[in-house]
Write a protein that holds these residues in place. Sequence first.
Motif, PDB file in Angstrom:
ATOM      1  N   SER A 129       0.798  -1.234   0.000  1.00 57.83           N
ATOM      2  CA  SER A 129       0.000   0.000   0.000  1.00 57.83           C
ATOM      3  C   SER A 129       0.822   1.271   0.000  1.00 57.83           C
ATOM      4  CB  SER A 129      -0.928   0.012   1.219  1.00 57.83           C
ATOM      5  OG  SER A 129      -1.775  -1.106   1.195  1.00 57.83           O
ATOM      6  N   GLY A 130       2.144   1.173   0.036  1.00 56.09           N
ATOM      7  CA  GLY A 130       2.952   2.385   0.060  1.00 56.09           C
ATOM      8  C   GLY A 130       4.431   2.103   0.135  1.00 56.09           C
ATOM      9  N   ILE A 131       5.205   3.194   0.265  1.00 52.40           N
ATOM     10  CA  ILE A 131       6.663   3.113   0.328  1.00 52.40           C
ATOM     11  C   ILE A 131       7.173   4.109   1.365  1.00 52.40           C
ATOM     12  CG2 ILE A 131       8.843   3.355  -0.941  1.00 52.40           C
ATOM     13  CD1 ILE A 131       7.235   2.994  -3.553  1.00 52.40           C
ATOM     14  N   LEU A 132       8.032   3.645   2.262  1.00 49.34           N
ATOM     15  CA  LEU A 132       8.809   4.508   3.145  1.00 49.34           C
ATOM     16  C   LEU A 132      10.125   4.776   2.441  1.00 49.34           C
ATOM     17  CD1 LEU A 132       8.321   2.644   6.516  1.00 49.34           C
ATOM     18  CD2 LEU A 132       7.830   5.065   6.166  1.00 49.34           C
ATOM     19  N   PHE A 133      10.556   6.053   2.366  1.00 52.11           N
ATOM     20  CA  PHE A 133      11.778   6.367   1.642  1.00 52.11           C
ATOM     21  C   PHE A 133      12.432   7.624   2.205  1.00 52.11           C
ATOM     22  CE2 PHE A 133       8.298   8.503  -0.389  1.00 52.11           C
ATOM     23  CZ  PHE A 133       8.782   9.714  -0.853  1.00 52.11           C
ATOM     24  N   PRO A 134      13.749   7.745   2.073  1.00 55.84           N
ATOM     25  CA  PRO A 134      14.448   8.922   2.598  1.00 55.84           C
ATOM     26  C   PRO A 134      14.039  10.186   1.843  1.00 55.84           C
ATOM     27  CG  PRO A 134      16.007   7.152   2.102  1.00 55.84           C
ATOM     28  CD  PRO A 134      14.679   6.751   1.527  1.00 55.84           C
ATOM     29  N   SER A 135      13.919  11.270   2.595  1.00 51.46           N
ATOM     30  CA  SER A 135      13.637  12.574   2.002  1.00 51.46           C
ATOM     31  C   SER A 135      14.876  13.087   1.295  1.00 51.46           C
ATOM     32  CB  SER A 135      13.226  13.561   3.099  1.00 51.46           C
ATOM     33  OG  SER A 135      13.184  14.878   2.603  1.00 51.46           O
ATOM     34  N   GLN A 136      14.678  13.747   0.167  1.00 50.84           N
ATOM     35  CA  GLN A 136      15.784  14.429  -0.508  1.00 50.84           C
ATOM     36  C   GLN A 136      15.950  15.851   0.022  1.00 50.84           C
ATOM     37  OE1 GLN A 136      14.769  14.104  -4.716  1.00 50.84           O
ATOM     38  NE2 GLN A 136      16.293  12.491  -4.916  1.00 50.84           N
ATOM     39  N   LYS A 137      15.004  16.314   0.801  1.00 45.62           N
ATOM     40  CA  LYS A 137      15.005  17.703   1.259  1.00 45.62           C
ATOM     41  C   LYS A 137      15.425  17.850   2.715  1.00 45.62           C
ATOM     42  CE  LYS A 137      13.731  19.068  -2.696  1.00 45.62           C
ATOM     43  NZ  LYS A 137      14.708  19.732  -3.545  1.00 45.62           N
ATOM     44  N   SER A 138      15.544  16.745   3.442  1.00 45.55           N
ATOM     45  CA  SER A 138      15.938  16.798   4.853  1.00 45.55           C
ATOM     46  C   SER A 138      16.564  15.460   5.230  1.00 45.55           C
ATOM     47  CB  SER A 138      14.726  17.091   5.735  1.00 45.55           C
ATOM     48  OG  SER A 138      13.949  15.930   5.918  1.00 45.55           O
ATOM     49  N   GLU A 139      16.908  15.338   6.489  1.00 44.32           N
ATOM     50  CA  GLU A 139      17.457  14.080   7.004  1.00 44.32           C
ATOM     51  C   GLU A 139      16.349  13.070   7.305  1.00 44.32           C
ATOM     52  OE1 GLU A 139      20.869  13.455   7.699  1.00 44.32           O
ATOM     53  OE2 GLU A 139      21.196  15.302   6.556  1.00 44.32           O
ATOM     54  N   GLY A 140      15.113  13.452   7.093  1.00 39.70           N
ATOM     55  CA  GLY A 140      13.980  12.644   7.499  1.00 39.70           C
ATOM     56  C   GLY A 140      13.543  11.592   6.510  1.00 39.70           C
TER      57      GLY A 140
END
Length: 175
Positions: A129-140
Motif C-alpha cells: 500500500s505504500g513506500i517509506l523512503f528517505p527525504s531528498q530535502k531533509s534528514e527525514g
Amino acid sequence: MIVTAIDESWPLFRAHTPRWSSQPLSGAGAALHGGRLNRPGVHALYLALGQATAIAEYQQDEMLMPPCMLVAYRARIASVVDFRAGYAPGVWHPLWQDIDCNWRSLAFLEEIDPPTWDLCDQVLAAGHSGILFPSQKSEGVNLVLYLDALRPDDRIEVIDPRGDLPRDQASWPAR
C-alpha cells in the motif's frame, strides 16, 4: 523488498497548501500530474515522519516558503515497502538505485516515464500500500500511500480534535 507495517505510534505529517487543506486525505493532486513515486492516475498521499521533513518537502527549493497548514495523521497500514536504509544489491531490484532521479525533468521536460513510476507499479503489483523512503530535502523519512491500494483493515485519519480544518472550499475567500 523489505516490508513493514505502520501503526498508530508513528508520527505522520503533511504541510498542505492552505486552500486545499479541506481535503487532507485526498491523493487527487498527485494523481493529476504524477509525483516522485506515483504516475498520473494513481492517487497518492505523501506524508513525512516528522514535522521538519513535512515542511522541507513542502518548501522544496523555494527561497521563501509559501504559506502552509501542517496537519498530523495517525495510520495503521499492514504492508508498506521499507526503503529507509536505501539500496542494497541482492535485496532490491536494480531500478531502486534510481529513486533519487530528477523525475520532474524526465516526466515534464523529456516526456518519458521516470523509473520511480515503475517502482510504484512494482509495489502495487506486489500488493503493498505504500513506500517509506528517505527525504531528498531533509534528514527525514517520507511515506507515500497509494490510497486505492489500502486494504479493508488499513486506516488513516487526520488528527483534528477541535475541528479546526476547513470543511470545504467555501471557507476560503474568492480570488
